[in-house]
Design an enzyme around this catalytic site. Structure first.
Site, PDB file in Angstrom:
ATOM      1  N   LYS A 146       0.863  -1.188   0.000  1.00 25.67           N
ATOM      2  CA  LYS A 146       0.000   0.000   0.000  1.00 25.67           C
ATOM      3  C   LYS A 146       0.895   1.232   0.000  1.00 25.67           C
ATOM      4  O   LYS A 146       1.743   1.379   0.884  1.00 25.67           O
ATOM      5  CB  LYS A 146      -0.889   0.031   1.245  1.00 25.67           C
ATOM      6  CG  LYS A 146      -2.099  -0.867   1.149  1.00 25.67           C
ATOM      7  CD  LYS A 146      -3.041  -0.601   2.308  1.00 25.67           C
ATOM      8  CE  LYS A 146      -4.236  -1.521   2.247  1.00 25.67           C
ATOM      9  NZ  LYS A 146      -5.109  -1.387   3.434  1.00 25.67           N
ATOM     10  N   GLU A 188       0.641  -2.084  16.828  1.00 28.41           N
ATOM     11  CA  GLU A 188       0.395  -2.875  15.609  1.00 28.41           C
ATOM     12  C   GLU A 188       0.935  -4.300  15.771  1.00 28.41           C
ATOM     13  O   GLU A 188       0.410  -5.240  15.173  1.00 28.41           O
ATOM     14  CB  GLU A 188       1.024  -2.206  14.383  1.00 28.41           C
ATOM     15  CG  GLU A 188       0.513  -0.784  14.103  1.00 28.41           C
ATOM     16  CD  GLU A 188      -0.797  -0.732  13.315  1.00 28.41           C
ATOM     17  OE1 GLU A 188      -1.424  -1.785  13.087  1.00 28.41           O
ATOM     18  OE2 GLU A 188      -1.189   0.395  12.940  1.00 28.41           O
ATOM     19  N   ARG A 244      -7.785  -9.097   4.139  1.00 31.09           N
ATOM     20  CA  ARG A 244      -6.836  -8.032   4.501  1.00 31.09           C
ATOM     21  C   ARG A 244      -7.484  -6.971   5.400  1.00 31.09           C
ATOM     22  O   ARG A 244      -6.805  -6.298   6.164  1.00 31.09           O
ATOM     23  CB  ARG A 244      -6.256  -7.389   3.232  1.00 31.09           C
ATOM     24  CG  ARG A 244      -5.173  -6.382   3.536  1.00 31.09           C
ATOM     25  CD  ARG A 244      -4.335  -6.022   2.325  1.00 31.09           C
ATOM     26  NE  ARG A 244      -3.320  -5.063   2.703  1.00 31.09           N
ATOM     27  CZ  ARG A 244      -2.278  -4.747   1.975  1.00 31.09           C
ATOM     28  NH1 ARG A 244      -2.096  -5.310   0.803  1.00 31.09           N
ATOM     29  NH2 ARG A 244      -1.401  -3.861   2.396  1.00 31.09           N
ATOM     30  N   ASN A 248      -7.245  -3.960   9.780  1.00 34.69           N
ATOM     31  CA  ASN A 248      -7.769  -2.668  10.234  1.00 34.69           C
ATOM     32  C   ASN A 248      -8.444  -2.768  11.594  1.00 34.69           C
ATOM     33  O   ASN A 248      -9.183  -1.853  11.977  1.00 34.69           O
ATOM     34  CB  ASN A 248      -8.754  -2.116   9.198  1.00 34.69           C
ATOM     35  CG  ASN A 248      -8.077  -1.902   7.858  1.00 34.69           C
ATOM     36  OD1 ASN A 248      -6.942  -1.450   7.809  1.00 34.69           O
ATOM     37  ND2 ASN A 248      -8.742  -2.264   6.787  1.00 34.69           N
ATOM     38  N   HIS A 251      -8.891   0.276  13.666  1.00 38.05           N
ATOM     39  CA  HIS A 251      -8.498   1.430  12.856  1.00 38.05           C
ATOM     40  C   HIS A 251      -9.648   2.388  12.545  1.00 38.05           C
ATOM     41  O   HIS A 251      -9.431   3.581  12.421  1.00 38.05           O
ATOM     42  CB  HIS A 251      -7.846   0.970  11.546  1.00 38.05           C
ATOM     43  CG  HIS A 251      -6.432   0.509  11.718  1.00 38.05           C
ATOM     44  ND1 HIS A 251      -6.074  -0.481  12.611  1.00 38.05           N
ATOM     45  CD2 HIS A 251      -5.272   0.902  11.144  1.00 38.05           C
ATOM     46  CE1 HIS A 251      -4.765  -0.680  12.551  1.00 38.05           C
ATOM     47  NE2 HIS A 251      -4.260   0.155  11.673  1.00 38.05           N
ATOM     48  N   HIS A 269      -0.534   7.434  15.272  1.00 40.36           N
ATOM     49  CA  HIS A 269      -1.409   6.423  14.665  1.00 40.36           C
ATOM     50  C   HIS A 269      -1.526   5.176  15.549  1.00 40.36           C
ATOM     51  O   HIS A 269      -2.628   4.695  15.819  1.00 40.36           O
ATOM     52  CB  HIS A 269      -0.881   6.075  13.275  1.00 40.36           C
ATOM     53  CG  HIS A 269      -1.626   4.953  12.629  1.00 40.36           C
ATOM     54  ND1 HIS A 269      -2.937   5.073  12.220  1.00 40.36           N
ATOM     55  CD2 HIS A 269      -1.267   3.677  12.350  1.00 40.36           C
ATOM     56  CE1 HIS A 269      -3.343   3.924  11.717  1.00 40.36           C
ATOM     57  NE2 HIS A 269      -2.350   3.064  11.777  1.00 40.36           N
TER      58      HIS A 269
HETATM   59  N1  GLY Z   1      -1.994  -1.484   7.240  1.00 40.60           N
HETATM   60  C1  GLY Z   1      -3.082  -2.195   6.704  1.00 40.60           C
HETATM   61  C2  GLY Z   1      -2.761  -2.892   5.426  1.00 40.60           C
HETATM   62  O1  GLY Z   1      -1.629  -2.876   4.992  1.00 40.60           O
HETATM   63  O2  GLY Z   1      -3.629  -3.449   4.830  1.00 40.60           O
END
Ligand code: GLY
Length: 371
Positions: A146, A188, A244, A248, A251, A269
């Protein structure tokens, strides 16, 4: 030096390795060399990371005879802007990059996202390597492809999926991170336990101090297990059409708090994610689908390491629940006009669903914001 560990992100022709080790930046050239062509390397970094680590990487490339130049942006989230993106593109195009130039992203999540997006679009796509220098970027943002920048309408709304050719995670560089940033990255790490690996969460409860206090085998193991979890999920769902989305967890709530705080450092974050993960467990407990004891256990652990667990702990903020819910409605996770939430049946049992009890969610937000 310990032997670095290598993991594979399996994505067919876009597969790549993640190398985790101590002091591997000193041999960056050795790892990067297979991807370098005569056109050489452009390192994209930020001012703070350049002062700490650019010399090590540059010296390694010099020793290997690899041609390189550097573009350094100001440190901080404001660099993930259209203006900075354009500046870098114009800079490297004017310098005569070629299709075979390799982009190296040296820095935290901001640099990785920005440099990755530059690599995605310059000359219709260049290869790039991620050298993440924060815990958060090592265990999350550098893996999975991403890339992007922020828009006036929200964070990360402009971007592309563009997988790196290699990720080099040096656990020793984390010793230069401010404790607060290290902790934010740790949220995380804990997230991977909460998603689908309760044994990892058990292990973190025992080893968090070693992971956070110094570079050593526990820190490396935490990075490796986190990257393995991310690699597994990304391999199954590269473009987030399903599994995926579990990444989150916390989030959607966290992004709402971040949006209210602005992105100037009042709330990092990872801190927002810690608070959001607690709310997710709290609301699912209130809905009768998760044991309340699991939420209490998560609160105890995150609090013990030093992370905020309730929004009311963020000083100087007066939270307005309607405004927070308004931010959530603009989240990227809206599908067909409905928000997709990461819900949970307890530690290690996350799943996605649209069936959120809005009144219970409002009550959970109230508990977090006002106690
Ligand atoms: N940080 C969430 C993802 O890479 O999908």
């Amino acid at each position: 030096m310990n032997t670095p560990e290598t993991l594979r992100v399996e994505l067919g022709p876009r597969s790549y390795d993640i190398v985790v080790g101590s002091n591997i930046l000193a041999d960056a050239a050795g790892f990067i060399a297979p991807f370098v062509k005569p056109a050489g390397v452009v390192i994209i970094t930020d001012a703070a990371v350049a002062a700490l680590h650019l010399g090590t990487v540059a010296a390694s490339l010099d020793r290997a005879g690899i041609v390189h130049r550097t573009v350094a942006v100001p440190s901080g989230e404001t660099s993930k802007s259209m203006a900075q993106f354009e500046d870098i593109l114009e800079n490297i195009l004017a310098a005569g990059i070629e299709r075979s130039t390799l982009i190296v992203a040296l820095g935290g999540g901001v640099v990785g996202d920005l440099a990755g997006f530059v690599a995605a679009v310059a000359l219709r796509g260049l290869d790039f390597v991620q050298i993440p220098t924060t815990l958060l970027s090592q265990v999350d943002s550098s893996v999975g492809g991403k890339t992007g920048i922020n828009s006036k309408s929200g964070k990360n709304l402009i971007g592309a999926f563009h997988q790196p050719r290699l990720v080099l995670a040096d656990s020793a560089v984390l010793d230069t991170l401010p404790r607060r940033e290290l902790l934010a990255g740790y949220a995380e790490v804990a997230k991977y336990g909460l998603i689908d690996d309760p044994d990892f969460f058990d292990w973190l409860e025992i080893h968090a101090t070693q992971i956070l206090d110094h570079d050593g085998p526990e820190r490396r193991e935490a990075i490796v297990r986190s990257c393995a979890a991310k690699a597994r999920i990304v391999s199954q769902d590269e473009r987030e059409s399903g599994k995926r989305a579990l990444l989150n967890l916390g989030h959607t709530f966290g992004h709402a708090f971040e949006a209210e705080c602005g992105y100037g450092g009042r709330l990092l974050h990872g801190e927002a994610v810690a608070i959001g993960m607690v709310i997710a467990h709290d609301v699912c407990a209130a809905m009768g689908m998760a044991p309340a004891g699991d939420k209490d256990r998560i609160v105890r652990h995150l609090r013990a390491v030093g992370l905020p667990v309730m929004a009311k702990e963020i000083s100087g903020m007066h939270w307005d629940i309607d405004r927070l819910i308004g931010h959530m409605a603009h989240d990227k996770k809206v599908q067909d006009g409905q928000l997709v939430f990461v819900m949970t049946r307890g530690i290690g049992k996350a799943f996605t669903s649209r069936a959120m009890d809005v009144e219970k969610m409002r009550a959970a937000l109230m508990r977090s914001c006002h106690g």
